[in-house]
Design an enzyme around this catalytic site. Structure first.
Site, PDB file in Angstrom:
ATOM      1  N   LYS A   1       0.838  -1.214   0.000  1.00 27.22           N
ATOM      2  CA  LYS A   1       0.000   0.000   0.000  1.00 27.22           C
ATOM      3  C   LYS A   1       0.874   1.265   0.000  1.00 27.22           C
ATOM      4  O   LYS A   1       2.092   1.169  -0.006  1.00 27.22           O
ATOM      5  CB  LYS A   1      -0.953  -0.035   1.195  1.00 27.22           C
ATOM      6  CG  LYS A   1      -1.776  -1.329   1.289  1.00 27.22           C
ATOM      7  CD  LYS A   1      -2.847  -1.446   0.207  1.00 27.22           C
ATOM      8  CE  LYS A   1      -3.435  -2.826   0.061  1.00 27.22           C
ATOM      9  NZ  LYS A   1      -4.365  -3.255   1.077  1.00 27.22           N
TER      10      LYS A   1
HETATM   11  C1  LIG Z   1      -5.340  -4.282   1.516  1.00 29.51           C
HETATM   12  C2  LIG Z   1      -6.803  -4.151   1.586  1.00 29.51           C
HETATM   13  C3  LIG Z   1      -7.537  -4.532   2.718  1.00 29.51           C
HETATM   14  C4  LIG Z   1      -6.954  -5.287   3.868  1.00 29.51           C
HETATM   15  O1  LIG Z   1      -5.896  -4.666   4.499  1.00 29.51           O
HETATM   16  P1  LIG Z   1      -4.919  -5.544   5.413  1.00 29.51           P
HETATM   17  O2  LIG Z   1      -4.049  -4.503   6.050  1.00 29.51           O
HETATM   18  O3  LIG Z   1      -4.175  -6.468   4.515  1.00 29.51           O
HETATM   19  O4  LIG Z   1      -5.751  -6.263   6.408  1.00 29.51           O
HETATM   20  C5  LIG Z   1      -8.893  -4.280   2.729  1.00 29.51           C
HETATM   21  N1  LIG Z   1      -9.518  -3.694   1.700  1.00 29.51           N
HETATM   22  C6  LIG Z   1      -8.849  -3.315   0.595  1.00 29.51           C
HETATM   23  C7  LIG Z   1      -9.590  -2.650  -0.517  1.00 29.51           C
HETATM   24  C8  LIG Z   1      -7.478  -3.550   0.498  1.00 29.51           C
HETATM   25  O5  LIG Z   1      -6.833  -3.188  -0.624  1.00 29.51           O
END
Ligand SMILES: *Cc1c(COP(=O)(O)O)cnc(C)c1O
Length: 378
Positions: free
Chosen positions: A180
């Site tokens: 991210k």
């Molecule tokens: C990455 C992601 C999540 C989950 O995040 P984590 O930190 O991996 O639990 C949820 N929703 C979306 C749209 C994502 O891209």
């Protein structure tokens, strides 16, 4: 293998984490509040609660929004499964609304027909980091007295009509997973302007326990109360130190992502084998979490082959995302194929190419030439 996404760690990040190791706190020290206030300031919002991951952030946001057994919540199928899963944990039912053909974000014109007496909230997803049509969603939410819990896990740093994502919805959720915008290993946050929701989340993410605002008279200085059924969703000081350091460089990360996207778009102009992400609207900036190319109809049935060829060339392509309800678990709950035809067609045609700040120019050149080569060979 050139991955599709990767964290960007520099010596200052390492120093920040090592410095915490030399203090008395590994978790719940001063870095937690420092990271929370840095996030709130960055997004232009009053409160932030940091938690152990984006999924925990979604769960905490749903709890704060009062989502409970028997409720329904409206969301998009074109997302990582956690958006819907976290609501299932509250005993609520996800109601999937199809996406916009243009950008894969929830189609606001299809939301109202899915609202029932049981609907509690709308949970839109800023797919690939691109802001949803927020004003349209806000109009519907206000009309029906619903909260908006925005899954902005892919969109930290994005801007909608001049405002940072995080400052628009009742609750906005972020993830700091390594792929991210910024990374803390695992990590997440919920942002809100509402003090009541903030306080509820603060208690929920630490076992439902609080050391102030007691229900009963205090027994003494050791006293604390468990006032709701909570979880341990805390983020450590080590991770918060990394987050603070990463957040200080976010503009560089976003700018580099933007320039990589521009180069892909330029390179893929012309031939009709693929289409590139649509341009941003006026006043809008995507966080460019993903670069999703879409294959022309005539190539859709060759997607698996094209994907395989790219992987064989050392390119870590991915597909984001299979509509959540097509997973076996959701099928076992009674969701079936055909529910959201636009999202399903979207899924059939997409491939994500490498996009992250540390992608070298030479690597991107290689990706571009391989994509062109593979597309002309099929
Ligand atoms: C990455 C992601 C999540 C989950 O995040 P984590 O930190 O991996 O639990 C949820 N929703 C979306 C749209 C994502 O891209």
């Amino acid at each position: 293998m050139i991955p599709y996404g990767h964290q960007q760690i520099d010596p200052l990040d390492i120093e920040a984490v090592v410095n915490v190791l030399k203090t008395d706190w590994l978790t719940q020290g001063p870095k937690v509040e420092e990271f929370e206030s840095a996030l709130a300031t960055y997004c232009g919002v009053k409160y932030a609660v940091v938690v152990s991951n984006g999924t925990a952030a979604l769960h905490a946001a749903y709890v704060a929004a009062g989502l409970n057994t028997g409720d329904e919540f409206i969301t998009s199928p074109l997302t990582f499964v956690a958006t819907a899963n976290a609501g299932l944990w509250q005993g609520a039912k996800p109601v999937f609304v199809d996406v916009d053909e243009r950008d894969g974000n929830i189609n606001p014109s299809l939301i109202e027909e899915k609202i029932t007496k049981k609907t509690k909230l709308i949970a839109p997803i800023d797919y690939t980091g691109r802001p949803v049509d927020f004003e349209a969603i806000r109009r519907i939410a206000d009309k029906h007295n619903l909260l908006i819990v925005e899954d902005a896990c892919q969109a930290l740093g994005a801007i909608y009509r001049g405002k940072k994502i995080g400052s628009l919805s009742d609750l906005t959720v972020f993830s700091f997973h390594p792929v991210k915008t910024i990374a803390t290993g695992e990590g997440g946050a919920i942002l809100t302007d509402r003090e009541d929701l903030y306080k509820k989340m603060k208690v929920f993410v630490t076992h439902g326990i609080t050391k102030k605002d007691f229900v009963y008279p205090s027994h003494g200085e050791w006293y604390f109360e468990m006032q709701m059924l909570g979880m341990n969703y805390r983020l450590t000081d080590l991770q918060c130190a990394l987050g603070i350091s990463q957040l200080s460089r976010i503009d560089t990360f976003l700018a580099r992502r933007r320039s990589i996207v521009a180069k892909y778009n330029e390179a893929f102009k012309g031939p009709d084998a693929i289409s590139v992400p649509p341009p941003e609207r006026d006043g809008e900036e995507s966080a460019w979490h993903l670069y999703v190319m879409r294959l022309a109809d005539r190539l859709v049935l060759k997607r698996a082959h094209i994907f395989k060829k790219l992987r064989e060339a050392g390119i870590g392509v991915q597909v984001h995302h299979m509509p959540a309800y097509l997973h076996p678990y959701y099928q076992s709950l009674g969701f079936s194929r055909g529910l959201c035809p636009v999202a399903e067609a979207f899924y059939d045609s997409i491939i994500s190419l490498p996009l992250y700040p540390g992608l070298e120019d030479s690597e991107q050149d290689y990706v571009i030439s391989k994509v062109k080569e593979v597309l002309t060979s099929v």
